[in-house]
Design a protein around this motif. Structure first.
Motif, PDB file in Angstrom:
ATOM      1  N   PHE A  74       0.805  -1.244   0.038  1.00 59.59           N
ATOM      2  CA  PHE A  74       0.079   0.156   0.298  1.00 59.59           C
ATOM      3  C   PHE A  74       0.950   1.216   0.140  1.00 59.59           C
ATOM      4  O   PHE A  74       0.482   2.290  -0.537  1.00 59.59           O
ATOM      5  CB  PHE A  74      -1.083  -0.137   1.158  1.00 59.59           C
ATOM      6  CG  PHE A  74      -2.262  -0.550   0.851  1.00 59.59           C
ATOM      7  CD1 PHE A  74      -3.157  -0.328   0.019  1.00 59.59           C
ATOM      8  CD2 PHE A  74      -2.794  -1.740   1.623  1.00 59.59           C
ATOM      9  CE1 PHE A  74      -4.164  -0.993  -0.494  1.00 59.59           C
ATOM     10  CE2 PHE A  74      -3.853  -2.299   1.478  1.00 59.59           C
ATOM     11  CZ  PHE A  74      -4.797  -1.833   0.352  1.00 59.59           C
ATOM     12  N   LEU A  75       1.920   1.394   0.648  1.00 58.20           N
ATOM     13  CA  LEU A  75       2.839   2.408   0.689  1.00 58.20           C
ATOM     14  C   LEU A  75       3.407   2.607  -0.629  1.00 58.20           C
ATOM     15  O   LEU A  75       3.258   3.884  -1.164  1.00 58.20           O
ATOM     16  CB  LEU A  75       4.175   2.128   1.716  1.00 58.20           C
ATOM     17  CG  LEU A  75       5.047   3.429   1.726  1.00 58.20           C
ATOM     18  CD1 LEU A  75       4.628   4.179   2.024  1.00 58.20           C
ATOM     19  CD2 LEU A  75       6.325   2.696   2.446  1.00 58.20           C
ATOM     20  N   PHE A  76       3.953   1.612  -1.329  1.00 61.37           N
ATOM     21  CA  PHE A  76       4.319   1.516  -2.746  1.00 61.37           C
ATOM     22  C   PHE A  76       3.119   2.236  -3.677  1.00 61.37           C
ATOM     23  O   PHE A  76       3.339   2.865  -4.853  1.00 61.37           O
ATOM     24  CB  PHE A  76       5.159   0.526  -3.387  1.00 61.37           C
ATOM     25  CG  PHE A  76       6.048   0.301  -2.734  1.00 61.37           C
ATOM     26  CD1 PHE A  76       7.377   1.091  -2.544  1.00 61.37           C
ATOM     27  CD2 PHE A  76       6.817  -0.820  -2.307  1.00 61.37           C
ATOM     28  CE1 PHE A  76       8.418   1.129  -1.735  1.00 61.37           C
ATOM     29  CE2 PHE A  76       7.826  -1.389  -1.719  1.00 61.37           C
ATOM     30  CZ  PHE A  76       8.688  -0.349  -1.398  1.00 61.37           C
ATOM     31  N   PHE A  77       2.158   1.559  -3.656  1.00 61.83           N
ATOM     32  CA  PHE A  77       0.740   1.956  -4.242  1.00 61.83           C
ATOM     33  C   PHE A  77       0.462   3.219  -4.161  1.00 61.83           C
ATOM     34  O   PHE A  77       0.030   4.283  -5.301  1.00 61.83           O
ATOM     35  CB  PHE A  77      -0.448   1.199  -3.924  1.00 61.83           C
ATOM     36  CG  PHE A  77      -1.535   1.028  -4.801  1.00 61.83           C
ATOM     37  CD1 PHE A  77      -1.420   1.081  -6.202  1.00 61.83           C
ATOM     38  CD2 PHE A  77      -2.706   1.282  -4.323  1.00 61.83           C
ATOM     39  CE1 PHE A  77      -2.349   1.189  -7.143  1.00 61.83           C
ATOM     40  CE2 PHE A  77      -3.936   1.282  -5.311  1.00 61.83           C
ATOM     41  CZ  PHE A  77      -3.742   1.166  -6.618  1.00 61.83           C
ATOM     42  N   GLY A  78       0.355   3.836  -2.976  1.00 60.93           N
ATOM     43  CA  GLY A  78       0.198   5.321  -2.659  1.00 60.93           C
ATOM     44  C   GLY A  78       1.253   6.338  -3.421  1.00 60.93           C
ATOM     45  O   GLY A  78       0.960   7.160  -4.234  1.00 60.93           O
ATOM     46  N   LEU A  79       2.526   5.959  -3.326  1.00 61.38           N
ATOM     47  CA  LEU A  79       3.610   6.527  -3.919  1.00 61.38           C
ATOM     48  C   LEU A  79       3.259   6.535  -5.613  1.00 61.38           C
ATOM     49  O   LEU A  79       3.432   7.577  -6.314  1.00 61.38           O
ATOM     50  CB  LEU A  79       4.932   6.227  -3.905  1.00 61.38           C
ATOM     51  CG  LEU A  79       5.455   6.161  -2.582  1.00 61.38           C
ATOM     52  CD1 LEU A  79       6.736   5.587  -2.172  1.00 61.38           C
ATOM     53  CD2 LEU A  79       5.436   7.699  -2.024  1.00 61.38           C
ATOM     54  N   ILE A  80       3.051   5.300  -6.027  1.00 66.25           N
ATOM     55  CA  ILE A  80       2.648   5.303  -7.512  1.00 66.25           C
ATOM     56  C   ILE A  80       1.414   6.116  -8.021  1.00 66.25           C
ATOM     57  O   ILE A  80       1.685   6.749  -9.042  1.00 66.25           O
ATOM     58  CB  ILE A  80       2.299   3.584  -7.653  1.00 66.25           C
ATOM     59  CG1 ILE A  80       3.481   2.800  -7.821  1.00 66.25           C
ATOM     60  CG2 ILE A  80       1.611   3.449  -9.236  1.00 66.25           C
ATOM     61  CD1 ILE A  80       3.072   1.305  -7.721  1.00 66.25           C
ATOM     62  N   ASN A  81       0.250   6.009  -7.188  1.00 60.80           N
ATOM     63  CA  ASN A  81      -0.559   7.184  -7.736  1.00 60.80           C
ATOM     64  C   ASN A  81      -0.219   8.529  -7.711  1.00 60.80           C
ATOM     65  O   ASN A  81      -0.666   9.474  -8.528  1.00 60.80           O
ATOM     66  CB  ASN A  81      -1.895   6.861  -6.492  1.00 60.80           C
ATOM     67  CG  ASN A  81      -2.535   5.824  -7.003  1.00 60.80           C
ATOM     68  OD1 ASN A  81      -3.554   5.635  -7.885  1.00 60.80           O
ATOM     69  ND2 ASN A  81      -2.529   4.816  -6.070  1.00 60.80           N
ATOM     70  N   ILE A  82       0.545   8.868  -6.639  1.00 64.14           N
ATOM     71  CA  ILE A  82       0.989  10.508  -6.622  1.00 64.14           C
ATOM     72  C   ILE A  82       1.978  10.617  -7.749  1.00 64.14           C
ATOM     73  O   ILE A  82       1.796  11.760  -8.346  1.00 64.14           O
ATOM     74  CB  ILE A  82       1.660  10.571  -5.146  1.00 64.14           C
ATOM     75  CG1 ILE A  82       0.626  10.524  -3.942  1.00 64.14           C
ATOM     76  CG2 ILE A  82       2.532  12.024  -5.118  1.00 64.14           C
ATOM     77  CD1 ILE A  82       1.445  10.346  -2.594  1.00 64.14           C
ATOM     78  N   ILE A  83       2.754   9.754  -8.192  1.00 64.01           N
ATOM     79  CA  ILE A  83       3.488   9.911  -9.502  1.00 64.01           C
ATOM     80  C   ILE A  83       2.856  10.102 -10.621  1.00 64.01           C
ATOM     81  O   ILE A  83       3.152  10.960 -11.305  1.00 64.01           O
ATOM     82  CB  ILE A  83       4.858   8.907  -9.284  1.00 64.01           C
ATOM     83  CG1 ILE A  83       5.690   9.004  -8.305  1.00 64.01           C
ATOM     84  CG2 ILE A  83       5.588   8.713 -10.872  1.00 64.01           C
ATOM     85  CD1 ILE A  83       6.700   7.688  -8.278  1.00 64.01           C
ATOM     86  N   ILE A  84       1.938   9.362 -10.749  1.00 63.43           N
ATOM     87  CA  ILE A  84       0.912   9.195 -11.995  1.00 63.43           C
ATOM     88  C   ILE A  84       0.384  10.603 -11.966  1.00 63.43           C
ATOM     89  O   ILE A  84       0.183  11.291 -13.070  1.00 63.43           O
ATOM     90  CB  ILE A  84      -0.041   7.954 -11.841  1.00 63.43           C
ATOM     91  CG1 ILE A  84       0.737   6.688 -12.165  1.00 63.43           C
ATOM     92  CG2 ILE A  84      -1.039   8.173 -12.943  1.00 63.43           C
ATOM     93  CD1 ILE A  84       1.435   6.520 -13.507  1.00 63.43           C
TER      94      ILE A  84
END
Length: 195
Positions: A74-84
């Motif tokens: 979930f941490l990486f998923f959050g960062l993925i969404n922010i980067i996108i």
């Protein structure tokens, strides 16, 4: 011993509940996109950027609420969404369909890598959760490839395609906790037969 078993079940319930609530948000977002007719007249990148920022925020909240040992999905998923979302913000002057096609392609790749890493960790632990996660990963990857292809080729109305994408993402994401619940139930049922 009975108390500790009950605690484990309670904690599993909380973790699975967070997963279900989180992926249900994708279904709700997708349904809103499908129902909002006026979105057809707005550039899709203008409303997808805040959606991904919101998903990034809720992913990080889910990570801190849903802490599991050595689990950073979930941490990486959050960062993925922010980067996108940031990528969309920096490229929103370009053709909307092309940008969204690239975004969904990058998003799919990043999510697949994130979930594959989590799946590999579960395989190393010989954890039954690897099966639901693997199924979810494969389905989400296929969905992403299909949707990004249609965006790049301009084959559908953007808001409708995004709506179906988010609904599909939510449904395939929900498969993971629901299959975990099924496996936990099957294990619980088979336990008395072992004694």
């Amino acid at each position: 011993l009975v108390g500790s078993e009950m605690c484990i079940r309670d904690s599993d319930g909380i973790l699975l509940g967070v997963d279900i609530i989180f992926y249900s948000m994708f279904v709700i977002i997708g349904s809103i996109l499908l129902e909002s007719q006026y979105l057809e007249h707005i550039k899709a990148v203008d409303y997808t950027m805040p959606i991904f920022y919101c998903l990034g925020f809720f992913s990080l909240v889910a990570y801190f609420v849903n802490r599991r040992p050595d689990d950073y999905e979930f941490l990486f998923f959050g960062l993925i969404n922010i980067i996108i979302a940031t990528y969309i913000s920096n490229n929103n002057l370009y053709d909307s369909s092309i940008i969204l096609g690239r975004v969904i392609c990058l998003y799919t790749l990043a999510v697949a890598l994130n979930k594959s890493y989590a799946t590999k960790a579960l395989i190393n632990k010989d954890d039954y959760d690897m099966i639901p996660k693997l199924i979810s990963t494969i389905l989400l990857t296929i969905l992403g490839i299909f949707v990004s292809y249609h965006f790049i080729n301009g084959m559908a109305i953007e808001s409708i395609l995004l709506g179906y994408y988010f609904i599909g993402f939510g449904v395939f994401g929900l498969l993971e906790p629901l299959l975990k619940i099924l496996f936990l139930s099957l294990i619980h049922i088979s336990e008395p037969t072992r004694h």
